[in-house]
Design an enzyme around this catalytic site. Structure first.
Site, PDB file in Angstrom:
ATOM      1  N   LYS A  27       0.835  -1.204   0.000  1.00  0.00           N
ATOM      2  CA  LYS A  27       0.000   0.000   0.000  1.00  0.00           C
ATOM      3  C   LYS A  27       0.864   1.246   0.000  1.00  0.00           C
ATOM      4  CE  LYS A  27      -3.759  -0.566   2.469  1.00  0.00           C
ATOM      5  NZ  LYS A  27      -4.385  -0.804   3.783  1.00  0.00           N
ATOM      6  N   ARG A  96      -3.251   3.173   8.436  1.00  0.00           N
ATOM      7  CA  ARG A  96      -3.605   2.030   7.589  1.00  0.00           C
ATOM      8  C   ARG A  96      -2.494   0.991   7.580  1.00  0.00           C
ATOM      9  NH1 ARG A  96      -4.677   4.566   1.816  1.00  0.00           N
ATOM     10  NH2 ARG A  96      -5.994   2.702   1.636  1.00  0.00           N
ATOM     11  N   GLY A 105      -8.241  -6.737   4.039  1.00  0.00           N
ATOM     12  CA  GLY A 105      -9.098  -6.725   5.212  1.00  0.00           C
ATOM     13  C   GLY A 105      -8.590  -7.552   6.380  1.00  0.00           C
ATOM     14  N   MET A 107      -5.802  -7.105   8.251  1.00  0.00           N
ATOM     15  CA  MET A 107      -5.264  -6.322   9.366  1.00  0.00           C
ATOM     16  C   MET A 107      -6.090  -5.061   9.507  1.00  0.00           C
ATOM     17  SD  MET A 107      -1.289  -7.012   8.792  1.00  0.00           S
ATOM     18  CE  MET A 107      -1.459  -6.464   7.130  1.00  0.00           C
ATOM     19  N   ARG A 364      -3.445  -1.702  -6.229  1.00  0.00           N
ATOM     20  CA  ARG A 364      -2.665  -2.923  -6.042  1.00  0.00           C
ATOM     21  C   ARG A 364      -3.028  -3.894  -7.156  1.00  0.00           C
ATOM     22  NH1 ARG A 364      -6.108  -4.412  -0.740  1.00  0.00           N
ATOM     23  NH2 ARG A 364      -8.056  -4.845  -1.778  1.00  0.00           N
ATOM     24  N   HIS A 480     -16.148  -8.070   0.154  1.00  0.00           N
ATOM     25  CA  HIS A 480     -15.194  -8.951   0.831  1.00  0.00           C
ATOM     26  C   HIS A 480     -15.353 -10.380   0.338  1.00  0.00           C
ATOM     27  CE1 HIS A 480     -13.979 -11.668   4.113  1.00  0.00           C
ATOM     28  NE2 HIS A 480     -12.953 -10.843   4.202  1.00  0.00           N
ATOM     29  N   ARG A 592      -0.179 -48.909 -14.991  1.00  0.00           N
ATOM     30  CA  ARG A 592      -0.169 -49.949 -13.948  1.00  0.00           C
ATOM     31  C   ARG A 592      -0.966 -51.150 -14.428  1.00  0.00           C
ATOM     32  NH1 ARG A 592      -1.399 -44.996 -10.145  1.00  0.00           N
ATOM     33  NH2 ARG A 592      -2.528 -44.622 -12.065  1.00  0.00           N
ATOM     34  N   ARG A 648       4.507 -50.743 -16.359  1.00  0.00           N
ATOM     35  CA  ARG A 648       5.099 -51.371 -15.181  1.00  0.00           C
ATOM     36  C   ARG A 648       4.554 -52.780 -15.035  1.00  0.00           C
ATOM     37  NH1 ARG A 648       3.578 -49.030  -9.424  1.00  0.00           N
ATOM     38  NH2 ARG A 648       1.623 -50.078  -9.930  1.00  0.00           N
ATOM     39  N   GLU A 775      12.245 -46.985  -5.966  1.00  0.00           N
ATOM     40  CA  GLU A 775      11.298 -46.709  -4.893  1.00  0.00           C
ATOM     41  C   GLU A 775      11.760 -47.255  -3.556  1.00  0.00           C
ATOM     42  OE1 GLU A 775       7.507 -48.321  -6.206  1.00  0.00           O
ATOM     43  OE2 GLU A 775       8.541 -49.726  -7.504  1.00  0.00           O
ATOM     44  N   SER A 794      12.717 -44.587 -13.255  1.00  0.00           N
ATOM     45  CA  SER A 794      11.594 -43.705 -12.971  1.00  0.00           C
ATOM     46  C   SER A 794      11.435 -43.693 -11.457  1.00  0.00           C
ATOM     47  CB  SER A 794      10.326 -44.232 -13.645  1.00  0.00           C
ATOM     48  OG  SER A 794       9.227 -43.439 -13.266  1.00  0.00           O
ATOM     49  N   GLY A 796       9.722 -43.678  -8.300  1.00  0.00           N
ATOM     50  CA  GLY A 796       8.370 -43.896  -7.771  1.00  0.00           C
ATOM     51  C   GLY A 796       8.326 -43.213  -6.417  1.00  0.00           C
ATOM     52  N   THR A 797       8.067 -41.911  -6.447  1.00  0.00           N
ATOM     53  CA  THR A 797       8.266 -41.121  -5.219  1.00  0.00           C
ATOM     54  C   THR A 797       7.226 -41.403  -4.139  1.00  0.00           C
ATOM     55  OG1 THR A 797       7.147 -39.313  -6.342  1.00  0.00           O
ATOM     56  CG2 THR A 797       9.556 -39.248  -6.299  1.00  0.00           C
ATOM     57  N   ASN A 798       6.115 -42.043  -4.500  1.00  0.00           N
ATOM     58  CA  ASN A 798       5.161 -42.385  -3.433  1.00  0.00           C
ATOM     59  C   ASN A 798       5.765 -43.431  -2.510  1.00  0.00           C
ATOM     60  OD1 ASN A 798       3.410 -40.731  -4.769  1.00  0.00           O
ATOM     61  ND2 ASN A 798       2.158 -42.364  -5.634  1.00  0.00           N
ATOM     62  N   ASP A 799       6.185 -44.548  -3.102  1.00  0.00           N
ATOM     63  CA  ASP A 799       6.790 -45.596  -2.279  1.00  0.00           C
ATOM     64  C   ASP A 799       8.136 -45.153  -1.730  1.00  0.00           C
ATOM     65  OD1 ASP A 799       5.131 -47.713  -1.754  1.00  0.00           O
ATOM     66  OD2 ASP A 799       5.408 -48.618  -3.731  1.00  0.00           O
ATOM     67  N   CYS A 861       7.418 -40.725 -11.526  1.00  0.00           N
ATOM     68  CA  CYS A 861       6.035 -41.107 -11.788  1.00  0.00           C
ATOM     69  C   CYS A 861       5.178 -41.110 -10.528  1.00  0.00           C
ATOM     70  CB  CYS A 861       5.972 -42.458 -12.492  1.00  0.00           C
ATOM     71  SG  CYS A 861       6.646 -43.783 -11.489  1.00  0.00           S
ATOM     72  N   TYR A 881      11.776 -36.067 -17.351  1.00  0.00           N
ATOM     73  CA  TYR A 881      10.332 -35.868 -17.435  1.00  0.00           C
ATOM     74  C   TYR A 881       9.672 -36.082 -16.085  1.00  0.00           C
ATOM     75  CZ  TYR A 881       9.694 -40.958 -17.346  1.00  0.00           C
ATOM     76  OH  TYR A 881       9.684 -42.277 -16.962  1.00  0.00           O
TER      77      TYR A 881
HETATM   78  P1  ADP Z   1      -7.819  -2.311   3.709  1.00  0.00           P
HETATM   79  O1  ADP Z   1      -6.423  -2.739   3.526  1.00  0.00           O
HETATM   80  O2  ADP Z   1      -8.608  -3.167   4.601  1.00  0.00           O
HETATM   81  O3  ADP Z   1      -8.502  -2.012   2.409  1.00  0.00           O
HETATM   82  P2  ADP Z   1      -7.390   0.512   3.972  1.00  0.00           P
HETATM   83  O4  ADP Z   1      -6.219   0.972   4.733  1.00  0.00           O
HETATM   84  O5  ADP Z   1      -7.260   0.509   2.509  1.00  0.00           O
HETATM   85  O6  ADP Z   1      -7.757  -0.932   4.505  1.00  0.00           O
HETATM   86  O7  ADP Z   1      -8.570   1.425   4.442  1.00  0.00           O
HETATM   87  C1  ADP Z   1      -9.886   1.053   4.624  1.00  0.00           C
HETATM   88  C2  ADP Z   1     -10.803   2.011   3.913  1.00  0.00           C
HETATM   89  O8  ADP Z   1     -10.595   3.351   4.341  1.00  0.00           O
HETATM   90  C3  ADP Z   1     -10.591   2.024   2.426  1.00  0.00           C
HETATM   91  O9  ADP Z   1     -11.835   2.087   1.798  1.00  0.00           O
HETATM   92  C4  ADP Z   1      -9.807   3.279   2.190  1.00  0.00           C
HETATM   93  O10 ADP Z   1     -10.022   3.788   0.906  1.00  0.00           O
HETATM   94  C5  ADP Z   1     -10.343   4.208   3.252  1.00  0.00           C
HETATM   95  N1  ADP Z   1      -9.332   5.180   3.636  1.00  0.00           N
HETATM   96  C6  ADP Z   1      -8.129   4.907   4.137  1.00  0.00           C
HETATM   97  N2  ADP Z   1      -7.425   6.045   4.332  1.00  0.00           N
HETATM   98  C7  ADP Z   1      -8.201   7.061   3.946  1.00  0.00           C
HETATM   99  C8  ADP Z   1      -8.018   8.464   3.869  1.00  0.00           C
HETATM  100  N3  ADP Z   1      -6.883   9.036   4.230  1.00  0.00           N
HETATM  101  N4  ADP Z   1      -9.039   9.203   3.413  1.00  0.00           N
HETATM  102  C9  ADP Z   1     -10.183   8.615   3.029  1.00  0.00           C
HETATM  103  N5  ADP Z   1     -10.414   7.301   3.064  1.00  0.00           N
HETATM  104  C10 ADP Z   1      -9.429   6.520   3.511  1.00  0.00           C
HETATM  105 MG    MG Z   2      -7.704  -0.884   1.051  1.00  0.00          MG
HETATM  106 MG    MG Z   3     -10.684  -2.790   3.112  1.00  0.00          MG
END
Ligand code: ADP
Ligand code: MG
Ligand code: MG
Length: 909
Positions: A27, A96, A105, A107, A364, A480, A592, A648, A775, A794, A796-799, A861, A881
Site C-alpha cells: 500500500k 492504515r 481486510g 489487518m 494494487r 469482501h 499400472r 510397469r 522406490e 523412474s 516412484g516417489t510415493n513408495d 512417476c 520428465y
Molecule cells: P484495507 O487494507 O482493509 O482495504 P485501507 O487501509 O485501505 O484498509 O482502508 C480502509 C478504507 O478506508 C478504504 O476504503 C480506504 O479507501 C479508506 N481510507 C483509508 N485512508 C483514507 C483516507 N486518508 N481518506 C479517506 N479514506 C481513507
Molecule cells: Mg484498502
Molecule cells: Mg478494506
C-alpha cells in the site's frame, strides 16, 4: 547512522517507490508511486515494516519512532494548512496497515483520527456540516474501540439501530422486525445531527464500560495507540490464517501508513468507491467497479448499503458515476489506464471524491480467479504490456485446477431460485450452512457445504476456506466475499438480493419479484451455486466438466517453448490416455498393469493363476490372460502412437486379487475344481503381516517368472502388431520395487528371451527400453549398479517416500498432520516431495546413475510429478520428465515452464 523509519509521500516530497514493497508494504509503496506519477493522493507518510518487526520482536517502540511521527505530522500540518487537534481547521488522518503482499481486510485500519469533543465542532464549522462531522466522529469511535481497545464491534450496532428506529417513528414508517430490513428502510445517510450526536454519546459510554477507560481525548495519544495496534494486528488470528493459506512468511510484519483524510461523506457531491481495471472474475478487459455517494471507507465493500455501478449500463437508472459525476469518472478512467500501464497488471483501486475532487487511496494488483489470471496474462501479451515468459510466471499452476471446475450442464432444465452477481466462477453443490463455524464442522465430516451469509467479513475466513462455495445476499463484485473467494478459488455468488438471510435461525427465505416468499432454505438443505452466471439452485444440478479454454491453450503453447522437463501422464486405460493427450501429455510415464487384472472378466483367470499348484497350471491360467493384456496394450499404443509408453509389470501382492467373502471363495473353488478348504489354505498361505514390504513387485517375478514372461510377451506382441499398422511405437518395460542389479539382471534375461522369440515370430523388431522404478532407498544408493542393467529409471516417489520416512501413507492420517502443523515437516511429504530427505536420495541416485550410464533416461512417476513445488526441484535435479495424473498435466506443463524460467533467470521484470 540511524535507520530511516519513515518515508513521506505526496506534496512533491515523495521518498518511496513501487519497488520498495518489502520496506513500505504494498500500500505504502504504491501510494508513493502514484504520488510520483502526479496522481492525486492525499499526502502522508509510511512507517516501515522494519519498525513493525522491531516492535513485535521487542515489544518496545523503536527508538525515536514517535518523535519522528510528530515531525512528519508537523510537516503534514504545515503543508495542508491544517492542525492536528486544531480548533480552526482540524487535520484528520487515517492509520492504515499494509504488508508486502496484500492481505485484504486481514489487518486493521482506523479512519478520522484526531477528532474529539472539541475538534469535532471545529470540523463541523469548517466543513459547514455538523452532520458530516458527527458521522466521522462516530466512525472513529467504533473503529478505534474495535482496533485499539479490543471492544467487540458488534456492540456498536445497537445505537445505530436505535437511531434508525427514531427516524422511522418520526416518519410514521412501520418498523420492520428484521434489522436488515430496518437498515434498508433507514440507511445511514438519512440519520441526522441529533441521531448522530446520540450515537456518539452512546459509543463513548460503550467504550467506558467495555474498555474500562475513556476514549482518549488527545489526538497524539490516539495516533500512537493506533500505530501500535496496527503493528499488533499483524498477529491477529485471521491474518495468521490468511498467511498460512497463502504461504506468506510470518517474519514480514506490516508497514503503517499515516495519511491525511479526504472525505467521501461530505454530502452528495462526495463519494467513495472501488474499481478494477479488468473483470477479476472473467478477466475481460472492461473498467468496472462500485461506488456510493456520501459514504466513507469500507461502506462499499462492507455491503452495508447496496453500491452503484461506475460505468453507465442500460439498467442502472442513471445512477452510475459516469452519469452522476461525469468529470470525476473521466479523470478516474484516465488514471486507471495509466496505472495499468505503469504496473503492467490488472489493478484494484480505491478512490474517494471529496466535494467533487477525486483522490486515489490505493492501487494494487487485483486478486482474480484462475480463469481471469490466464486471460489477463494472455491479453497483456497481445497488448504488448508483457512478454510471454512473464505471462507464464503470472499464473499460479496450483490454481489451474479451477479451470476444470464443473459448469452447469447447458441442457439442464432446472429453474434457478434466484440470481445474484457472478463473483467467482465455477458451479458447486453442497449443504447450506449459515455461519463459519458450522461450515468448518460440516467440512470436518467431509460434507460439501455452501456458506450462506448476508455478507461476509474477515472473521468468516475459516468458514470460507472450509466451504466449497460462498453465497451472500449483499455486496457486489468488489465485496469482501467476492474478493476473498476469488483469491481462494472458491465459486461465489454475491449480492443475491432476493435472499433474506437469518443467521440466528440458520435459515433463509428467497423472495420473488413481488417480495413474496418463494422458498425457504434451512441449514443442511442442498444448494447449487453457479459463480459463473450468478444463479442459485435448490438441490443438486447436473454439471459438465469445464474446458481449459482458448486463452489457456495459448498459454500452454508458450510453456512448451520454454520448458525443459517433458510431461507425461499416468494412465492405465486408453480412455485415460486420450484424456491425457487432450491435456498435452507427451507420453505415458506409468501404466499400472494390475488395473487390467482387476476387471470382472479377467479376475477368474488371475485367481487361477495365483492358486495354481504348479508351473504348468500357472501357465495355463496365464495363457488365458495373455490375449486380454495384448489387446489392452495394443489399444494403448494406438492412442499414444509414436510417444513413449511406460508399462510397469505387476506390482501388488497376490492376495489383493483373492476373494474375501465365503460365497466368492466357494464360487472360485467350483470354477477351479478344487475344494473350498484348498482355496482357503492357499489364501492363508498368501497372508502377509506387512504386504507393503512383502511379496510384491519384482519379487513376484523372481519367484514366478511366468508372470513377467506373459506380460512382456503381451507388451511386445502388441508393439509388433501396432508397428505393422504403421505406428512407430516406443514401449518401455518397467520393473517395480527392485533394490539390486541382480534382480534386474534376472528380469532382463526374461525380457531378452521373450523379445528374441517375439520379434522372430513377427519378422520385425521394435525398439523398446528396459528399466526400473526407484522406490527403495537401497536402489537409490546403489543406482550406479542398477544403472548397468537399465536404460531408464523412474522415481516412484510415493513408495520412495514411504520407505525413506518409514511412514505408511495409509496409516499416516493419525500423526502426519500434527507434524505438518508443528512444522516438524515443511509440508505433507506425500503431496510435496520431502526435498531434504527423499530429495537427497534422488540426488545421490541421479549422480551415481549418470556416472555409470551417461545416457540413462530419468523421470518421476509418483504423485509429486504433478506438484509444482516438487517439479521445481525435479527441474533443478535435471530429470528428463515428470509423469502425473491426466488432469494435472496442464499444471505440470506450467510448473515445468516456470521452473525452467526461474532456473535460467530468463524472466522479465
Ligand atoms: P484495507 O487494507 O482493509 O482495504 P485501507 O487501509 O485501505 O484498509 O482502508 C480502509 C478504507 O478506508 C478504504 O476504503 C480506504 O479507501 C479508506 N481510507 C483509508 N485512508 C483514507 C483516507 N486518508 N481518506 C479517506 N479514506 C481513507
Ligand atoms: Mg484498502
Ligand atoms: Mg478494506
Amino acid at each position: 547512522m540511524t535507520r530511516k523509519l519513515i518515508y513521506r509521500f505526496g506534496l512533491g516530497e515523495t521518498e518511496g517507490r513501487a519497488e520498495w514493497k518489502e520496506l513500505l508494504g504494498g500500500k505504502g509503496a504504491n501510494l508513493a508511486e502514484m504520488a510520483s506519477m502526479g496522481i492525486p493522493v492525499p499526502p502522508g507518510f509510511t512507517i516501515t515494516s522494519e519498525a513493525c518487526v522491531d516492535y513485535l520482536r521487542s515489544s518496545a517502540i523503536p527508538e525515536g519512532l514517535f518523535e519522528n511521527v510528530r515531525e512528519n505530522l508537523a510537516w503534514l500540518e504545515r503543508s495542508t494548512l491544517k492542525g492536528f487537534g486544531g480548533t480552526e481547521n482540524p487535520l484528520l488522518v487515517s492509520v492504515r496497515s499494509g504488508a508486502q503482499s496484500s492481505m485484504p481486510g486481514m489487518m486493521d485500519t482506523v479512519l478520522n483520527l484526531g477528532l474529539n469533543d472539541r475538534t469535532v465542532l471545529a470540523l463541523a464549522r469548517h466543513s459547514r456540516s455538523e452532520r458530516f462531522a458527527f458521522d466521522a466522529y462516530r466512525r472513529l469511535l467504533a473503529m478505534f474501540a474495535d482496533v485499539v481497545l479490543d471492544v467487540d464491534r458488534g456492540l456498536f450496532d445497537a445505537p445505530m439501530h436505535e437511531a434508525r428506529r427514531r427516524i422511522a417513528r418520526q416518519r410514521d414508517l412501520s418498523i420492520p422486525g428484521e434489522l436488515e430490513a430496518l437498515a434498508r428502510l433507514v440507511p445511514d445517510t438519512v440519520l441526522g445531527v441529533p441521531e448522530l450526536r446520540a450515537v456518539v454519546e452512546d459509543y463513548k459510554a460503550i467504550i467506558r464500560s467495555h474498555a474500562h477507560q475513556a476514549f482518549p481525548d488527545s489526538p497524539h495519544e490516539q495516533l500512537e495507540a493506533t500505530i501500535v495496534a496496527v503493528f499488533k494486528s499483524w498477529n491477529n488470528p485471521r491474518a495468521r490464517l490468511y498467511r498460512a493459506m497463502h504461504n506468506i512468511p510470518e517474519g514480514w510484519g506490516t508497514a503503517v501508513n499515516v495519511q491525511a483524510m479526504v472525505f467521501g461523506n461530505l454530502g452528495e457531491t462526495s463519494a467513495t468507491g472501488v474499481a478494477f481495471t479488468r473483470d477479476p472474475s472473467t478477466g475481460e478487459r472492461r473498467f468496472f467497479g462500485e461506488w456510493l455517494p456520501n459514504a466513507q471507507g469500507e461502506d462499499v465493500v462492507a455491503g452495508v448499503r447496496t453500491p452503484l455501478a461506475l460505468a453507465k449500463a442500460p439498467d442502472d437508472n442513471g445512477s452510475s458515476l459516469e452519469e452522476l459525476m461525469r468529470e470525476s469518472y473521466q479523470e478516474l478512467f484516465a488514471i486507471q489506464a495509466k496505472l495499468e500501464q505503469r504496473f503492467r497488471d490488472m489493478q484494484d483501486i480505491e478512490f474517494t471524491i471529496e466535494a467533487g475532487k477525486l483522490y486515489l487511496l490505493q492501487t494494487r494488483n487485483g486478486k482474480r480467479s484462475a480463469r481471469a489470471s490466464v486471460r489477463i496474462a494472455v491479453d497483456m501479451v497481445g497488448e504488448g504490456l508483457i512478454h510471454p515468459d512473464e505471462a507464464i510466471l503470472r499464473v499460479d499452476p496450483e490454481r489451474l485446477q479451477e479451470l476444470l471446475f464443473p459448469a452447469i450442464d447447458p441442457r439442464s432444465t432446472t429453474v434457478p431460485l434466484a440470481k445474484g452477481i457472478a463473483a467467482s466462477p465455477g458451479a458447486v453443490t453442497g449443504r447450506a450452512v449459515f455461519n463459519a463455524d458450522d461450515a468448518q464442522a460440516y467440512a470436518a465430516k467431509n460434507e460439501a457445504v455452501i456458506l450462506v451469509r448476508a455478507e461476509t467479513s474477515p472473521e468468516d475466513l475459516h468458514g470460507m476456506k472450509a466451504a466449497k462455495g460462498i453465497l451472500t445476499a449483499r455486496g457486489g463484485a468488489t465485496s469482501h466475499a467476492a474478493v476473498v473467494a476469488r483469491g481462494m478459488g472458491r465459486p461465489c455468488v454475491s449480492g443475491c438480493a432476493a435472499l433474506n438471510v437469518d443467521h440466528v435461525a440458520a435459515r433463509m427465505t428467497v423472495h420473488g419479484a413481488d417480495g413474496s416468499v418463494v422458498a425457504t432454505i434451512v441449514q443442511g438443505d442442498t444448494l447449487t451455486i453457479d459463480g459463473s452466471s450468478g444463479k442459485v439452485y435448490r438441490g443438486a444440478v447436473e454439471t459438465v466438466a469445464a474446458e481449459l479454454g482458448s486463452e489457456m491453450e495459448i498459454l500452454l503453447k508458450w510453456t512448451d517453448r520454454v520448458r525443459r522437463l517433458r510431461v507425461r501422464a499416468n494412465a492405465d486405460t486408453p480412455a485415460q490416455a486420450e484424456k491425457a493427450l487432450s491435456f498435452g501429455a507427451e507420453g505415458i510415464g506409468l501404466c499400472r498393469t494390475e488395473h487390467m487384472f482387476f476387471s470382472e472378466e479377467r479376475i477368474a483367470a488371475v485367481r487361477e493363476m495365483i492358486l495354481a499348484r504348479d508351473v504348468a497350471a500357472r501357465k495355463r491360467a496365464l495363457d488365458k490372460l495373455l490375449p486380454f493384456q495384448t489387446r489392452d496394450f495394443a489399444q494403448l499404443f494406438r492412442v499414444m502412437k509414436e510417444r513413449p509408453v511406460n508399462i510397469r509389470l505387476l506390482d501388488p501382492p497376490l492376495h489383493e486379487f483373492l476373494p474375501k467373502e465365503d460365497a466368492q471363495i466357494a464360487q472360485l473353488a467350483v470354477a477351479m475344481a478344487v475344494s473350498v478348504s484348498d482355496v482357503k489354505r492357499r489364501i492363508a498361505e498368501l497372508y502377509e503381516y506387512n504386504p507393503m514390504l512383502g511379496h510384491r513387485g519384482v519379487r513376484l517375478g523372481i519367484t514366478f517368472p511366468e508372470i513377467p514372461e506373459m506380460q512382456v510377451q503381451a507388451i511386445l506382441d502388441a508393439a509388433c502388431v501396432v508397428k505393422k499398422e504403421g505406428y512407430d511405437v516406443h514401449p518401455e518395460i518397467m520393473i517395480p520395487l527392485a533394490f539390486s542389479a541382480a534382480e534386474l539382471l534376472a528380469m532382463r534375461q526374461i525380457v531378452d528371451a521373450v523379445a528374441h522369440e517375439t520379434f522372430q515370430r513377427h519378422g520385425i523388431e521394435v525398439k523398446f527400453k528396459f528399466g526400473t522404478m526407484i522406490e527403495l532407498p537401497r536402489a537409490a544408493l546403489l543406482a550406479d549398479q542398477l544403472a548397468q542393467q537399465a536404460e531408464f529409471f523412474s522415481f516412484g516417489t510415493n513408495d520412495l517416500t514411504q520407505t525413506t520416512l518409514g511412514v505408511s501413507r495409509d496409516d499416516a492420517g493419525s500423526f502426519l498432520p500434527v507434524y505438518v502443523e508443528r512444522q516438524m515437516l515443511p509440508e505433507d511429504p506425500f503431496v510435496t516431495l520431502d526435498i531434504e530427505g527423499v530429495g537427497e536420495l534422488m540426488r545421490i541416485a541421479v549422480e551415481k546413475s549418470r556416472v555409470a550410464h551417461g545416457e540413462i533416461s530419468l523421470g518421476v512417476c509418483g504423485e509429486h510429478g504433478g506438484d509444482p513445488k516438487s517439479i521445481e526441484f525435479f527441474e533443478q535435479l535435471g530429470l528428463g520428465y515428470v509423469s502425473c495424473s491426466p488432469f494435472r498435466v496442464p499444471i505440470a506443463r506450467v510448473a515445468a515452464a516456470q521452473a525452467a524460467l526461474r532456473r535460467t533467470k530468463r524472466y522479465w521484470h
